[in-house]
Design an enzyme around this catalytic site. Sequence first.
Site, PDB file in Angstrom:
ATOM      1  N   ASP A 184       0.872  -1.178   0.000  1.00 31.57           N
ATOM      2  CA  ASP A 184       0.000   0.000   0.000  1.00 31.57           C
ATOM      3  C   ASP A 184       0.910   1.230   0.000  1.00 31.57           C
ATOM      4  O   ASP A 184       1.702   1.441   0.925  1.00 31.57           O
ATOM      5  CB  ASP A 184      -0.893  -0.037   1.256  1.00 31.57           C
ATOM      6  CG  ASP A 184      -1.910   1.107   1.280  1.00 31.57           C
ATOM      7  OD1 ASP A 184      -1.646   2.157   0.659  1.00 31.57           O
ATOM      8  OD2 ASP A 184      -2.946   0.958   1.962  1.00 31.57           O
ATOM      9  N   TYR A 209      -5.485  11.118  -3.279  1.00 28.50           N
ATOM     10  CA  TYR A 209      -5.952  12.360  -2.636  1.00 28.50           C
ATOM     11  C   TYR A 209      -4.953  12.927  -1.640  1.00 28.50           C
ATOM     12  O   TYR A 209      -5.178  14.002  -1.094  1.00 28.50           O
ATOM     13  CB  TYR A 209      -7.326  12.167  -1.973  1.00 28.50           C
ATOM     14  CG  TYR A 209      -7.477  10.917  -1.130  1.00 28.50           C
ATOM     15  CD1 TYR A 209      -6.878  10.797   0.100  1.00 28.50           C
ATOM     16  CD2 TYR A 209      -8.254   9.850  -1.590  1.00 28.50           C
ATOM     17  CE1 TYR A 209      -7.022   9.649   0.862  1.00 28.50           C
ATOM     18  CE2 TYR A 209      -8.411   8.692  -0.840  1.00 28.50           C
ATOM     19  CZ  TYR A 209      -7.784   8.603   0.387  1.00 28.50           C
ATOM     20  OH  TYR A 209      -7.935   7.460   1.135  1.00 28.50           O
ATOM     21  N   LYS A 210      -3.866  12.208  -1.378  1.00 28.98           N
ATOM     22  CA  LYS A 210      -2.870  12.729  -0.422  1.00 28.98           C
ATOM     23  C   LYS A 210      -1.813  13.515  -1.197  1.00 28.98           C
ATOM     24  O   LYS A 210      -2.075  14.620  -1.645  1.00 28.98           O
ATOM     25  CB  LYS A 210      -2.262  11.582   0.381  1.00 28.98           C
ATOM     26  CG  LYS A 210      -3.283  10.792   1.199  1.00 28.98           C
ATOM     27  CD  LYS A 210      -2.578   9.680   1.957  1.00 28.98           C
ATOM     28  CE  LYS A 210      -3.557   8.713   2.606  1.00 28.98           C
ATOM     29  NZ  LYS A 210      -4.301   9.277   3.715  1.00 28.98           N
ATOM     30  N   ARG A 356       0.157  14.962  14.032  1.00 34.50           N
ATOM     31  CA  ARG A 356       0.863  14.539  12.820  1.00 34.50           C
ATOM     32  C   ARG A 356       1.005  15.716  11.852  1.00 34.50           C
ATOM     33  O   ARG A 356       0.047  16.468  11.642  1.00 34.50           O
ATOM     34  CB  ARG A 356      -0.001  13.430  12.203  1.00 34.50           C
ATOM     35  CG  ARG A 356       0.611  12.667  11.089  1.00 34.50           C
ATOM     36  CD  ARG A 356      -0.275  11.493  10.738  1.00 34.50           C
ATOM     37  NE  ARG A 356      -1.485  11.917  10.042  1.00 34.50           N
ATOM     38  CZ  ARG A 356      -2.141  11.178   9.161  1.00 34.50           C
ATOM     39  NH1 ARG A 356      -1.720   9.970   8.865  1.00 34.50           N
ATOM     40  NH2 ARG A 356      -3.232  11.613   8.579  1.00 34.50           N
TER      41      ARG A 356
HETATM   42  C1  PLP Z   1      -2.467   3.387   4.097  1.00 30.88           C
HETATM   43  C2  PLP Z   1      -3.898   3.667   3.802  1.00 30.88           C
HETATM   44  N1  PLP Z   1      -4.661   2.734   3.204  1.00 30.88           N
HETATM   45  C3  PLP Z   1      -5.976   2.955   2.948  1.00 30.88           C
HETATM   46  C4  PLP Z   1      -6.578   4.157   3.276  1.00 30.88           C
HETATM   47  C5  PLP Z   1      -8.051   4.425   3.038  1.00 30.88           C
HETATM   48  O1  PLP Z   1      -8.510   4.036   1.819  1.00 30.88           O
HETATM   49  P1  PLP Z   1      -9.846   4.612   1.146  1.00 30.88           P
HETATM   50  O2  PLP Z   1      -9.391   5.494   0.021  1.00 30.88           O
HETATM   51  O3  PLP Z   1     -10.574   3.416   0.671  1.00 30.88           O
HETATM   52  O4  PLP Z   1     -10.607   5.387   2.152  1.00 30.88           O
HETATM   53  C6  PLP Z   1      -5.816   5.157   3.872  1.00 30.88           C
HETATM   54  C7  PLP Z   1      -6.453   6.448   4.227  1.00 30.88           C
HETATM   55  O5  PLP Z   1      -5.883   7.353   4.713  1.00 30.88           O
HETATM   56  C8  PLP Z   1      -4.462   4.899   4.152  1.00 30.88           C
HETATM   57  O6  PLP Z   1      -3.712   5.829   4.773  1.00 30.88           O
END
Ligand code: PLP
Length: 397
Positions: A184, A209-210, A356
């Site tokens: 991830d 979105y980050k 954070r």
């Molecule tokens: C490492 C990680 N995985 C998954 C997600 C969330 O995924 P989604 O886009 O399905 O809300 C986040 C959300 O901040 C995240 O930090």
Amino acid sequence: MTDFTRTRSLFQLPDGVIYLDGNSLGPLPVAATDRVRGMMSEQWGQQLIRGWNSAGWMAQPRRIGDRVGRLIGAPDGTVVIGDTLSIKVYQALAAALELNSSRRVILSDNGNFPTDLYMADGLLRSLDRGYQLRIVGPEEVEDAIDDTIAVLMLTEVDYRTGRLHDMKALTQKAHAAGALTVWDLAHSAGAIPVDVSGAKADFAVGCTYKYLNGGPGAPAFIYVAPDHADTARPALSGWLGHQAPFAFDLDYRAGAGIERMRVGTPPVIAMAALDAALDVWDGVSMHDIRKASIALADLFIREVEARCPELTLASPRDGNKRGSQVSFRHPNGYAIMQALIARGVIGDFRAPDAIRFGFTPLYIGEAEIRAAVDAIEDVVNNRRWDAAEYRKMAVVT
Ligand SMILES: Cc1ncc(COP(=O)(O)O)c(C=O)c1O
């Protein structure tokens, strides 16, 4: 050399705000507003359903996937955009488990983002084949890789502490033990140099979105290594991952390569914003980003530790072992962050006690870091956070 003065001018940031939360939601790229407006009025408004062909809406998930791929070391044709990251985690894990079907253990760590673990749990329950999700501490992962592991599923950068896993070394160890990997990259893509090909990752997923600034709820991405692209079976066998969606066959036949990881209709308006956001990266070197983000975070840590003894560093001190964010612990972390936000210094809070801060050199420089630390020093040392209004928990922290 990346021109950070130019990149900063490409973002719309409100006056009086120091934005240290681009690790959670990137700010608005100036060009996105016109791009979305144009898409709506000229494409949707004028072309109506013809836009699927004439405006290239149907090709967007692959075309924009290639653009994201270039930021994570993925060759063209190996990344596709769509859905949310939770969905992409499910797809990647399901496909990886099936490719390694004789084993029953999924190894992850307690620094993984909860949705990844929840999605794994849901998948394993519905498979109902005796799978086990084994969760260890981040520093125990390497030793826990053995020949029982089917899939190693990790988030490269810990969302709470910023601790960075060594993707290449862990992938190598997993492969040597006969396991596949799912990475991830939510806190990696656009934050640090990533090379999924060089690391030989099997699957990688992430959000846009980050650090990629695609906007709230922007669609996610999935990478499948070329070796698996035509053998990975899509668990979410939606019609747009079919070989011939418009043949409307009653039987599912998986599309070629990465196409099979598409599920349903793409979010075309959100894709337009993401496409504009990705223009920001033209002329940007990820190595320059990394160098600048480590320098900003090091400065921040040094200044906060020197001036705010009540705060305890929760992130690795060594910049090479961190992603692009820094957290500090304090029992009143939530109220401290609310008081900071009230002063225009925006970071966030992660339970139980971490405040954070994200470092994004595209639009943040040394002056903002120094001003943010001034605010933190005043809020913490003078107990400005100690007010009822700052203790009231909001839904999103
Ligand atoms: C490492 C990680 N995985 C998954 C997600 C969330 O995924 P989604 O886009 O399905 O809300 C986040 C959300 O901040 C995240 O930090």
